[in-house]
Design a protein around this motif. Structure first.
Motif, mmCIF file in Angstrom:
data_model
loop_
_atom_site.group_PDB
_atom_site.id
_atom_site.type_symbol
_atom_site.label_atom_id
_atom_site.label_comp_id
_atom_site.label_asym_id
_atom_site.label_seq_id
_atom_site.Cartn_x
_atom_site.Cartn_y
_atom_site.Cartn_z
ATOM 1 N N VAL A 29 -43.089 6.835 -125.699
ATOM 2 C CA VAL A 29 -42.394 6.612 -124.435
ATOM 3 C C VAL A 29 -42.098 5.130 -124.241
ATOM 4 C CG1 VAL A 29 -43.417 8.636 -123.320
ATOM 5 C CG2 VAL A 29 -44.553 6.416 -123.104
ATOM 6 N N ALA A 30 -40.970 4.878 -123.598
ATOM 7 C CA ALA A 30 -40.680 3.547 -123.062
ATOM 8 C C ALA A 30 -41.180 3.552 -121.626
ATOM 9 C CB ALA A 30 -39.187 3.263 -123.114
ATOM 10 N N SER A 31 -41.880 2.509 -121.237
ATOM 11 C CA SER A 31 -42.531 2.528 -119.927
ATOM 12 C C SER A 31 -42.455 1.179 -119.249
ATOM 13 C CB SER A 31 -44.001 2.943 -120.085
ATOM 14 O OG SER A 31 -44.694 2.822 -118.865
ATOM 15 N N SER A 32 -42.331 1.229 -117.915
ATOM 16 C CA SER A 32 -42.401 0.002 -117.118
ATOM 17 C C SER A 32 -43.611 0.013 -116.192
ATOM 18 C CB SER A 32 -41.122 -0.167 -116.289
ATOM 19 O OG SER A 32 -41.030 0.839 -115.297
ATOM 20 N N TRP A 90 -41.416 8.554 -110.874
ATOM 21 C CA TRP A 90 -41.198 8.440 -109.428
ATOM 22 C C TRP A 90 -42.474 8.024 -108.710
ATOM 23 C CZ3 TRP A 90 -37.777 8.187 -105.601
ATOM 24 C CH2 TRP A 90 -38.209 8.492 -104.303
ATOM 25 N N PHE A 91 -43.585 8.643 -109.066
ATOM 26 C CA PHE A 91 -44.850 8.420 -108.374
ATOM 27 C C PHE A 91 -45.323 6.972 -108.531
ATOM 28 C CE2 PHE A 91 -49.539 8.888 -107.944
ATOM 29 C CZ PHE A 91 -49.577 9.471 -106.692
ATOM 30 N N GLU A 92 -45.156 6.422 -109.728
ATOM 31 C CA GLU A 92 -45.661 5.073 -110.000
ATOM 32 C C GLU A 92 -44.629 3.990 -109.750
ATOM 33 O OE1 GLU A 92 -48.639 4.293 -110.514
ATOM 34 O OE2 GLU A 92 -49.581 6.224 -110.949
ATOM 35 N N GLY A 93 -43.392 4.377 -109.380
ATOM 36 C CA GLY A 93 -42.396 3.380 -109.038
ATOM 37 C C GLY A 93 -41.832 2.627 -110.220
ATOM 38 N N GLY A 94 -41.628 3.330 -111.334
ATOM 39 C CA GLY A 94 -41.050 2.698 -112.519
ATOM 40 C C GLY A 94 -40.393 3.748 -113.377
ATOM 41 N N THR A 114 -38.847 1.901 -132.744
ATOM 42 C CA THR A 114 -39.362 0.982 -131.740
ATOM 43 C C THR A 114 -38.590 1.164 -130.428
ATOM 44 O OG1 THR A 114 -39.939 -0.608 -133.451
ATOM 45 C CG2 THR A 114 -39.799 -1.427 -131.193
ATOM 46 N N VAL A 115 -39.307 1.180 -129.321
ATOM 47 C CA VAL A 115 -38.667 1.337 -128.022
ATOM 48 C C VAL A 115 -39.032 0.149 -127.144
ATOM 49 C CG1 VAL A 115 -38.633 3.846 -128.137
ATOM 50 C CG2 VAL A 115 -40.608 2.715 -127.142
ATOM 51 N N TYR A 116 -38.159 -0.135 -126.202
ATOM 52 C CA TYR A 116 -38.383 -1.246 -125.282
ATOM 53 C C TYR A 116 -39.258 -0.794 -124.125
ATOM 54 C CZ TYR A 116 -37.548 -4.554 -121.525
ATOM 55 O OH TYR A 116 -37.721 -5.438 -120.494
ATOM 56 N N SER A 117 -40.291 -1.540 -123.857
ATOM 57 C CA SER A 117 -41.130 -1.284 -122.693
ATOM 58 C C SER A 117 -41.369 -2.600 -121.977
ATOM 59 C CB SER A 117 -42.475 -0.663 -123.098
ATOM 60 O OG SER A 117 -42.318 0.665 -123.557
ATOM 61 N N SER A 118 -41.513 -2.520 -120.668
ATOM 62 C CA SER A 118 -41.797 -3.724 -119.875
ATOM 63 C C SER A 118 -43.058 -3.505 -119.066
ATOM 64 C CB SER A 118 -40.622 -4.036 -118.939
ATOM 65 O OG SER A 118 -40.381 -2.937 -118.066
ATOM 66 N N MET A 119 -44.013 -2.808 -119.672
ATOM 67 C CA MET A 119 -45.206 -2.381 -118.953
ATOM 68 C C MET A 119 -46.226 -3.503 -118.826
ATOM 69 S SD MET A 119 -46.977 -0.263 -122.039
ATOM 70 C CE MET A 119 -47.491 -1.145 -123.516
ATOM 71 N N GLY A 120 -47.061 -3.378 -117.791
ATOM 72 C CA GLY A 120 -48.292 -4.133 -117.726
ATOM 73 C C GLY A 120 -49.388 -3.280 -118.344
ATOM 74 N N ALA A 145 -35.509 14.196 -112.880
ATOM 75 C CA ALA A 145 -35.088 13.897 -114.252
ATOM 76 C C ALA A 145 -33.972 12.861 -114.255
ATOM 77 C CB ALA A 145 -34.631 15.181 -114.945
ATOM 78 N N PHE A 146 -32.997 13.029 -113.363
ATOM 79 C CA PHE A 146 -31.918 12.041 -113.276
ATOM 80 C C PHE A 146 -32.439 10.696 -112.764
ATOM 81 C CE2 PHE A 146 -29.065 15.918 -112.822
ATOM 82 C CZ PHE A 146 -28.560 15.801 -114.108
ATOM 83 N N TRP A 147 -33.416 10.726 -111.852
ATOM 84 C CA TRP A 147 -34.009 9.479 -111.360
ATOM 85 C C TRP A 147 -34.693 8.735 -112.506
ATOM 86 C CZ3 TRP A 147 -33.945 6.336 -107.285
ATOM 87 C CH2 TRP A 147 -34.933 5.353 -107.212
ATOM 88 N N ARG A 148 -35.476 9.472 -113.302
ATOM 89 C CA ARG A 148 -36.153 8.850 -114.451
ATOM 90 C C ARG A 148 -35.132 8.221 -115.397
ATOM 91 N NH1 ARG A 148 -37.528 13.259 -117.717
ATOM 92 N NH2 ARG A 148 -35.695 12.711 -118.946
ATOM 93 N N GLU A 149 -34.064 8.940 -115.657
ATOM 94 C CA GLU A 149 -33.021 8.451 -116.538
ATOM 95 C C GLU A 149 -32.371 7.184 -115.965
ATOM 96 O OE1 GLU A 149 -29.976 11.124 -118.871
ATOM 97 O OE2 GLU A 149 -29.141 10.656 -116.888
ATOM 98 N N GLY A 150 -32.092 7.197 -114.654
ATOM 99 C CA GLY A 150 -31.485 6.033 -114.018
ATOM 100 C C GLY A 150 -32.391 4.819 -114.052
ATOM 101 N N GLU A 151 -33.677 5.029 -113.775
ATOM 102 C CA GLU A 151 -34.630 3.919 -113.800
ATOM 103 C C GLU A 151 -34.720 3.296 -115.192
ATOM 104 O OE1 GLU A 151 -35.753 2.274 -111.347
ATOM 105 O OE2 GLU A 151 -37.621 3.119 -110.626
ATOM 106 N N ARG A 152 -34.698 4.143 -116.221
ATOM 107 C CA ARG A 152 -34.768 3.624 -117.589
ATOM 108 C C ARG A 152 -33.530 2.775 -117.910
ATOM 109 N NH1 ARG A 152 -35.966 5.191 -122.994
ATOM 110 N NH2 ARG A 152 -35.584 3.311 -124.225
#
Length: 448
Positions: A29-32, A90-94, A114-120, A145-152
């Motif tokens: 997963v790519a994660s923020s 949605w729940f975690e705001g990223g 390799t995927v881009y992530s900007s996680m802490g 699902a669309f929200w997750r896609e948009g956030e990414r």
């Protein structure tokens, strides 16, 4: 929407679960969002999701999620992870977005592209998605699902991010006119940057709702020789979409929050009734009185219930598994209770605030008791574990019968601070007890 207790499992039990069977699917997963540093098993909606930690010995591992998967069941398993990452985003705001997956007999880490992530990075046991909403409606699933896609895609590809956020709303209407009416009605509810952009468009004489559809949604989704499009080679087109994106994103957020009523972690903290699992302990009439700030005599029905005291996410504290509840006072919807162990050597105090649906720990009034029975070393360790862990911002949980645990508010010490770790403070308390007990039992004459 249901927001049940979500068990989180850390440590050796996670490894035991991962080696207890064959057949696993792991999705990279790519994660923020802050990702756990060590593996954690999250039991959500009847399935176990293993968030693989970023620490893999001396090496750093990419974020990934593992789920049990029989051979031939890949589509079902990855679909569950898609749905899980949608609500988690949605729940975690990223965002938490699947980049690829692999199947194997053992739960191997994802080693694909390799995927881009900007996680802490979250601490060893600090990852927490407890009480994350259960998504049961198909329309809500699609919106998330669309929200997750948009956030990414946000800040990576503005055009497709805009389209994804637009589809959050568009997917909920079978009638285009009603969709347009909803957008028009909610444009004036926007704030901050989105409101500033709306003002700019209106100052230029633009119908904002129509603009979002023609120059945004349609211009991104379609292309024709003479029609309006977002041309990737024209800087002005790209700047316009980037400026409008904030409007579309906030409208999508409002729809999920207000129309679909999906709680995120912040709204859950504000709105969730922590005392709801104990609703069956009192009559409906008494509950209503307490929630309205009353002081009914019938709160005495709480007396006698057996409560187990634990710490999230580790569970019951040894020695505090069987505490008897007693009601002490009630005023303005707040019930003061004390919990006492069977030997009557440990007393803990809590306030049940039914007006706000919260429970508070009173560390000042609790302690060890010297009565018919004297505190033992185990009593000292149990009480010290509760006191110092809660003092250090640990979350105390009270469990009564088969009900879900009731979580207490985090204690914020005022004009006090720990000068050592909770573990060291617990060890020191036990050592002091041993020394004092040894001195008391010493038969030799004591110096005067």
């Amino acid at each position: 929407m249901k927001t049940p207790y979500v068990p989180h499992i850390f440590g050796e039990e996670v490894e035991r679960k991962l080696t207890s069977r064959l057949g696993w699917l792991t999705a990279g997963v790519a994660s923020s969002i802050p990702w756990p540093s060590l593996d954690v098993c999250v039991v959500y909606a009847g399935d176990e999701y293993f968030l693989r930690g970023t620490k893999n010995g001396d090496n750093t591992s990419p974020p990934c999620i593992t789920i049990a998967c029989k051979d031939g069941g890949v589509d079902d398993a990855i679909a569950k992870i898609y749905r899980f990452t949608s609500i988690l985003s949605w729940f975690e705001g990223g965002y938490v977005d699947v980049s690829g997956y692999i199947w194997g007999s053992h739960p191997i880490l994802y080693g694909g592209r390799t995927v881009y992530s900007s996680m802490g990075i979250a601490g060893d046991k600090s990852f927490n998605c407890n009480h994350m909403p259960i998504v049961e409606q198909e329309n809500v699933r699609k919106a998330l699902a669309f929200w997750r896609e948009g956030e990414r895609l946000d800040e990576i590809h503005d055009s497709y991010a805009f389209l994804s956020f637009y589809k959050v709303i568009e997917s909920q209407f079978s009638n285009g006119k009603k969709k347009a009416e909803w957008i028009t009605a909610h444009i004036d509810k926007l704030t901050d940057r989105a409101a500033i952009r709306v003002a700019e468009l209106r100052a230029a004489g633009t119908d904002v709702s129509r603009h979002l559809f023609d120059s945004g949604r349609c211009a991104v989704a379609h292309a024709s020789l003479d029609g309006e499009i977002v041309d990737p080679d024209i800087p002005e087109d790209r700047r316009r979409l980037s400026a409008d994106l904030v409007i579309m994103k906030e409208l999508a957020r409002i729809f999920i929050r207000d129309e679909l009523r999906v709680l995120d972690s912040r709204s859950l903290y504000r709105e969730r009734d922590r005392l709801e699992p104990w609703a069956s302990l009192l009559s409906q009439e008494v509950l209503e009185s307490l929630k309205n700030g009353g002081a009914p005599d019938q709160v005495s029905a709480l007396t006698g219930h057996i409560v187990s005291i634990g710490l999230w996410p580790d569970g019951p504290i040894p020695g505090l598994e069987r505490m008897t509840m007693h009601t002490v006072a009630v005023e303005s919807g707040v019930v003061k209770i004390v919990l006492i162990n069977d030997r009557k050597t440990i007393l803990l105090v809590f306030f049940l605030d039914y007006r706000s649906g919260r429970i508070h720990t009173n560390l000042e009034d609790g302690g060890l008791l010297n009565g018919e029975s004297k505190p033992t070393e185990n009593d000292v360790k149990a009480y010290a574990t509760f006191f110092y862990k809660v003092f250090s911002n640990g979350i105390a949980e009270l469990t009564c019968g088969e009900n879900e645990p009731v979580d207490c508010e985090v204690v914020i010490p005022v004009n006090m601070m720990m000068t050592m770790s909770a573990e060291q403070a617990i060890a020191d308390a036990v050592e002091r007890f041993r020394n004092e007990n040894a001195a008391t039992n010493d038969p030799r004459p004591q110096a005067s």
